[in-house]
Design an enzyme around this catalytic site. Structure first.
Site, PDB file in Angstrom:
ATOM      1  N   ARG A  42      32.133  48.431  -6.786  1.00  0.00           N
ATOM      2  CA  ARG A  42      32.047  47.196  -7.552  1.00  0.00           C
ATOM      3  C   ARG A  42      32.786  47.340  -8.876  1.00  0.00           C
ATOM      4  O   ARG A  42      33.051  48.443  -9.339  1.00  0.00           O
ATOM      5  CB  ARG A  42      30.587  46.792  -7.739  1.00  0.00           C
ATOM      6  CG  ARG A  42      29.990  46.216  -6.472  1.00  0.00           C
ATOM      7  CD  ARG A  42      28.544  45.833  -6.613  1.00  0.00           C
ATOM      8  NE  ARG A  42      27.647  46.973  -6.494  1.00  0.00           N
ATOM      9  CZ  ARG A  42      26.337  46.874  -6.325  1.00  0.00           C
ATOM     10  NH1 ARG A  42      25.774  45.677  -6.274  1.00  0.00           N
ATOM     11  NH2 ARG A  42      25.590  47.957  -6.211  1.00  0.00           N
ATOM     12  N   VAL A  87      13.816  48.515   7.762  1.00  0.00           N
ATOM     13  CA  VAL A  87      13.184  47.225   8.049  1.00  0.00           C
ATOM     14  C   VAL A  87      13.768  46.528   9.273  1.00  0.00           C
ATOM     15  O   VAL A  87      13.234  45.508   9.713  1.00  0.00           O
ATOM     16  CB  VAL A  87      13.259  46.267   6.835  1.00  0.00           C
ATOM     17  CG1 VAL A  87      12.520  46.854   5.642  1.00  0.00           C
ATOM     18  CG2 VAL A  87      14.702  45.935   6.484  1.00  0.00           C
ATOM     19  N   GLY A  92      20.189  53.527  -0.936  1.00  0.00           N
ATOM     20  CA  GLY A  92      19.290  53.728  -2.072  1.00  0.00           C
ATOM     21  C   GLY A  92      19.183  55.193  -2.454  1.00  0.00           C
ATOM     22  O   GLY A  92      19.619  56.089  -1.718  1.00  0.00           O
ATOM     23  N   THR A 109      25.647  41.388 -10.887  1.00  0.00           N
ATOM     24  CA  THR A 109      24.669  41.938 -11.822  1.00  0.00           C
ATOM     25  C   THR A 109      25.034  43.385 -12.117  1.00  0.00           C
ATOM     26  O   THR A 109      25.540  44.104 -11.243  1.00  0.00           O
ATOM     27  CB  THR A 109      23.254  41.853 -11.225  1.00  0.00           C
ATOM     28  OG1 THR A 109      22.993  40.489 -10.848  1.00  0.00           O
ATOM     29  CG2 THR A 109      22.204  42.297 -12.223  1.00  0.00           C
ATOM     30  N   TYR A 163      28.925  40.860   5.489  1.00  0.00           N
ATOM     31  CA  TYR A 163      27.966  40.698   4.390  1.00  0.00           C
ATOM     32  C   TYR A 163      27.686  39.223   4.130  1.00  0.00           C
ATOM     33  O   TYR A 163      26.531  38.802   4.024  1.00  0.00           O
ATOM     34  CB  TYR A 163      28.509  41.369   3.129  1.00  0.00           C
ATOM     35  CG  TYR A 163      27.577  41.321   1.945  1.00  0.00           C
ATOM     36  CD1 TYR A 163      26.336  41.957   1.993  1.00  0.00           C
ATOM     37  CD2 TYR A 163      27.937  40.664   0.768  1.00  0.00           C
ATOM     38  CE1 TYR A 163      25.476  41.928   0.901  1.00  0.00           C
ATOM     39  CE2 TYR A 163      27.091  40.627  -0.320  1.00  0.00           C
ATOM     40  CZ  TYR A 163      25.858  41.265  -0.254  1.00  0.00           C
ATOM     41  OH  TYR A 163      25.001  41.227  -1.332  1.00  0.00           O
ATOM     42  N   LYS A 175      23.983  37.238   4.903  1.00  0.00           N
ATOM     43  CA  LYS A 175      23.214  36.531   3.878  1.00  0.00           C
ATOM     44  C   LYS A 175      23.058  35.048   4.207  1.00  0.00           C
ATOM     45  O   LYS A 175      22.015  34.447   3.928  1.00  0.00           O
ATOM     46  CB  LYS A 175      23.885  36.707   2.510  1.00  0.00           C
ATOM     47  CG  LYS A 175      23.820  38.137   1.966  1.00  0.00           C
ATOM     48  CD  LYS A 175      22.385  38.565   1.731  1.00  0.00           C
ATOM     49  CE  LYS A 175      22.287  39.903   1.034  1.00  0.00           C
ATOM     50  NZ  LYS A 175      20.888  40.307   0.769  1.00  0.00           N
ATOM     51  N   LYS A 181       4.251  35.929   7.345  1.00  0.00           N
ATOM     52  CA  LYS A 181       3.434  34.972   8.094  1.00  0.00           C
ATOM     53  C   LYS A 181       2.067  35.577   8.437  1.00  0.00           C
ATOM     54  O   LYS A 181       1.023  34.937   8.282  1.00  0.00           O
ATOM     55  CB  LYS A 181       4.181  34.555   9.359  1.00  0.00           C
ATOM     56  CG  LYS A 181       3.447  33.552  10.243  1.00  0.00           C
ATOM     57  CD  LYS A 181       4.372  33.096  11.377  1.00  0.00           C
ATOM     58  CE  LYS A 181       3.634  32.194  12.362  1.00  0.00           C
ATOM     59  NZ  LYS A 181       2.715  32.959  13.226  1.00  0.00           N
ATOM     60  N   GLY A 183      17.055  51.041  -4.455  1.00  0.00           N
ATOM     61  CA  GLY A 183      18.368  50.560  -4.856  1.00  0.00           C
ATOM     62  C   GLY A 183      18.398  50.117  -6.306  1.00  0.00           C
ATOM     63  O   GLY A 183      17.418  50.239  -7.040  1.00  0.00           O
TER      64      GLY A 183
END
Length: 328
Positions: free
Chosen positions: A187, A58, A37, A176, A146, A150, A106, A11
């Site tokens: 965006r 993931v 990505g 950003t 979203y 988060k 962990k 990404g």
């Protein structure tokens, strides 16, 4: 050689993080399921001995052989176009994905940095936004998938820190921009620049009085890198406090691009934040960090990047892999 796992590696921010850690002498393991990505962002790294890539989601079990010193979790849809098309996947990567990576940290006894967002503040009633502000979020709005992903991500990270003593960091990232942004991802900056390149009028939602604060990618990566190595586990805002209204910003884009289009106005999307500006006092004090790149300089670099895109890339709409398999 220290080893770092970076999720969301293909990404926008993830690819720049891969570059930074390679430059710092790390062995970098990039991971991405490529839903949003793009391998072209990291293809220059594949020839390097100390870079490897795992094509993996993931939200399923994550296994990485060998030692890991650091994990940076940047896997998540981040643009409205993406998270509105794949809301369930967005929630899953914030919840299941974060849980899997905290478990990996962990097991490996690794320090983990979680990429949170200014969206945890919602449509803020406090301005500018400091880390102590709890936010004003509509949990059931379309944007809520979203925002809440988060917010949960931060909660479970702190739970692992408190209950398991896990070494954690939380970066609250504000808007950003820079090279490798997707041109049509919805965006503000790529939307305006894409319209300018195509000779279209610039679309402003609402009356344009809503504000944003834009941080150039080099500054953002520096802030994240410093936070990873700082001794602090609570959230830290990483962003540029230079605030500008969307209307004024559209006029800046017209001046930068030298185009003759006009600004047109459309209805404001539901729960679109009216103000966004970070209080970066904590980052200044703890990290000795503040943005260095002025908006005019960063915008010129970004415009120069978008001008290098092919006509095909410029005209194409977003056709990402939002198949049923990836939406479940």
């Amino acid at each position: 050689m220290k080893r770092v796992l970076i999720t969301g590696a293909a990404g926008f921010l993830g690819s720049h993080l891969c570059d930074r850690f390679i430059a710092e002498g790390f062995h970098v393991i990039g991971m991405d399921n490529l839903i949003t990505g793009d391998l072209k962002n990291i293809e220059h790294l594949f020839k390097l001995e100390h870079f490897e890539f795992y094509h993996h989601d993931v939200t399923t079990f994550v296994y990485v052989p060998g030692e890991l010193e650091y994990i940076l979790h940047f896997a998540s849809p981040a643009s409205p176009i993406d998270y509105l098309k794949i809301p369930i996947q967005t929630l899953k990567v914030g919840a299941l994905g974060t849980h899997n990576l905290l478990g990996l940290a962990k097991e490996k006894k690794a320090r983990i940095l979680i990429a949170s967002t200014s969206e945890v503040y919602g449509d803020p009633l406090v301005h500018p936004q400091s880390e102590d502000y709890y936010g004003n979020v509509n949990t059931i709005s379309p944007r809520g998938v979203y925002d809440e992903a988060k917010r949960f991500q931060e909660s479970i990270t702190m739970a692992y820190h408190r209950f398991h003593g896990l070494d954690t960091r939380i970066a609250r990232i504000f808007n950003t921009y820079g090279p490798r942004m997707r041109l049509n991802d919805g965006r503000v900056i790529p939307a305006f620049m894409g319209q300018a390149l195509r000779g279209e009028d610039l679309t402003v939602f609402g009356d344009g009085s809503q504000t944003r604060s834009f941080c150039y990618v080099d500054d953002q990566i520096e802030g994240i890198f410093r936070l990873l190595h700082a001794d602090y586990h609570m959230p830290v805002n990483i962003g540029n406090p230079g605030e500008i209204s969307i209307k004024d910003f559209a006029e800046e884009i017209l001046k930068l691009t030298g185009t003759e289009q006009k600004i047109i106005y459309k209805p404001l999307p539901e729960d679109d934040p009216m103000q966004r500006r970070p209080d970066i006092s904590r980052a200044k004090e703890l990290l000795g960090w503040e943005p260095k790149v002025k908006r005019a300089e960063g915008m010129k670099k970004t415009w120069d990047y978008f001008k290098t895109l092919s006509k095909e890339e410029l005209q194409k709409k977003e056709h990402r892999d939002f198949s049923k398999r990836n939406r479940k």
